[in-house]
Scaffold this motif. Sequence first.
Motif, PDB file in Angstrom:
ATOM      1  N   ARG A  20       0.708  -1.174  -0.011  1.00 32.10           N
ATOM      2  CA  ARG A  20      -0.135   0.037   0.014  1.00 32.10           C
ATOM      3  C   ARG A  20       0.862   1.287   0.023  1.00 32.10           C
ATOM      4  O   ARG A  20       1.911   0.954   0.570  1.00 32.10           O
ATOM      5  CB  ARG A  20      -0.847   0.092   1.155  1.00 32.10           C
ATOM      6  CG  ARG A  20      -0.251  -0.080   2.370  1.00 32.10           C
ATOM      7  CD  ARG A  20      -1.107  -0.216   3.580  1.00 32.10           C
ATOM      8  NE  ARG A  20      -0.652  -0.510   4.961  1.00 32.10           N
ATOM      9  CZ  ARG A  20       0.174   0.346   5.655  1.00 32.10           C
ATOM     10  NH1 ARG A  20       0.471   1.480   5.191  1.00 32.10           N
ATOM     11  NH2 ARG A  20       0.594  -0.280   6.811  1.00 32.10           N
ATOM     12  N   PRO A  21       0.507   2.263  -0.414  1.00 28.75           N
ATOM     13  CA  PRO A  21       1.194   3.528  -0.546  1.00 28.75           C
ATOM     14  C   PRO A  21       0.972   4.242   0.722  1.00 28.75           C
ATOM     15  O   PRO A  21       0.224   3.863   1.572  1.00 28.75           O
ATOM     16  CB  PRO A  21       0.432   4.392  -1.617  1.00 28.75           C
ATOM     17  CG  PRO A  21      -0.963   4.126  -1.503  1.00 28.75           C
ATOM     18  CD  PRO A  21      -0.811   2.620  -1.194  1.00 28.75           C
ATOM     19  N   GLY A  22       2.111   5.154   1.160  1.00 29.30           N
ATOM     20  CA  GLY A  22       2.032   5.730   2.455  1.00 29.30           C
ATOM     21  C   GLY A  22       3.322   5.464   3.012  1.00 29.30           C
ATOM     22  O   GLY A  22       4.339   4.816   2.625  1.00 29.30           O
ATOM     23  N   ALA A  23       3.379   6.022   4.250  1.00 27.91           N
ATOM     24  CA  ALA A  23       4.612   5.705   5.316  1.00 27.91           C
ATOM     25  C   ALA A  23       4.527   4.097   5.852  1.00 27.91           C
ATOM     26  O   ALA A  23       3.616   3.534   6.075  1.00 27.91           O
ATOM     27  CB  ALA A  23       4.434   6.636   6.450  1.00 27.91           C
ATOM     28  N   GLN A  24       5.938   3.811   5.703  1.00 30.68           N
ATOM     29  CA  GLN A  24       6.037   2.292   5.864  1.00 30.68           C
ATOM     30  C   GLN A  24       7.423   2.204   6.582  1.00 30.68           C
ATOM     31  O   GLN A  24       8.536   2.838   6.401  1.00 30.68           O
ATOM     32  CB  GLN A  24       6.551   1.413   4.819  1.00 30.68           C
ATOM     33  CG  GLN A  24       5.456   1.669   3.536  1.00 30.68           C
ATOM     34  CD  GLN A  24       4.083   1.096   3.799  1.00 30.68           C
ATOM     35  OE1 GLN A  24       4.141  -0.151   4.427  1.00 30.68           O
ATOM     36  NE2 GLN A  24       3.039   1.535   3.196  1.00 30.68           N
ATOM     37  N   THR A  25       7.354   1.661   7.995  1.00 26.51           N
ATOM     38  CA  THR A  25       8.396   1.295   8.768  1.00 26.51           C
ATOM     39  C   THR A  25       9.349   0.161   8.431  1.00 26.51           C
ATOM     40  O   THR A  25       8.766  -0.913   8.294  1.00 26.51           O
ATOM     41  CB  THR A  25       8.079   1.443  10.105  1.00 26.51           C
ATOM     42  OG1 THR A  25       7.161   2.410  10.415  1.00 26.51           O
ATOM     43  CG2 THR A  25       9.045   1.191  11.215  1.00 26.51           C
ATOM     44  N   THR A  47       8.469   6.427   2.632  1.00 20.17           N
ATOM     45  CA  THR A  47       7.126   6.650   1.769  1.00 20.17           C
ATOM     46  C   THR A  47       7.268   5.823   0.632  1.00 20.17           C
ATOM     47  O   THR A  47       7.913   5.953  -0.274  1.00 20.17           O
ATOM     48  CB  THR A  47       7.041   8.307   1.596  1.00 20.17           C
ATOM     49  OG1 THR A  47       7.276   8.994   2.765  1.00 20.17           O
ATOM     50  CG2 THR A  47       5.790   8.481   1.152  1.00 20.17           C
ATOM     51  N   TYR A  49       5.207   4.910  -2.969  1.00 20.45           N
ATOM     52  CA  TYR A  49       4.168   5.365  -3.877  1.00 20.45           C
ATOM     53  C   TYR A  49       3.440   4.339  -4.686  1.00 20.45           C
ATOM     54  O   TYR A  49       4.096   3.540  -5.022  1.00 20.45           O
ATOM     55  CB  TYR A  49       4.694   6.390  -4.779  1.00 20.45           C
ATOM     56  CG  TYR A  49       5.354   7.714  -4.008  1.00 20.45           C
ATOM     57  CD1 TYR A  49       4.477   8.661  -3.717  1.00 20.45           C
ATOM     58  CD2 TYR A  49       6.589   7.583  -3.351  1.00 20.45           C
ATOM     59  CE1 TYR A  49       5.184   9.859  -2.883  1.00 20.45           C
ATOM     60  CE2 TYR A  49       7.053   8.595  -2.568  1.00 20.45           C
ATOM     61  CZ  TYR A  49       6.361   9.656  -2.455  1.00 20.45           C
ATOM     62  OH  TYR A  49       6.807  10.887  -1.413  1.00 20.45           O
TER      63      TYR A  49
END
Length: 51
Positions: A20-25, A47, A49
């Motif tokens: 999924r897009p967005g912030a990933q740790t 991040t 995209y």
Amino acid sequence: MIADNGLNSAVWSTSLHFTRPGAQTVTARAVDAAGNRSALSNADVITAYGC
């Protein structure tokens, strides 16, 4: 998986694929030839995209 070829242990690379897009740790862990595991690295936020 990332492997050290022994020629230059300071250079590492890999491709990361996120669902999924967005912030990933992201964290990393080393495993040696005998199967011993290191502690997890400090977390970094990346991040992602959508394509």
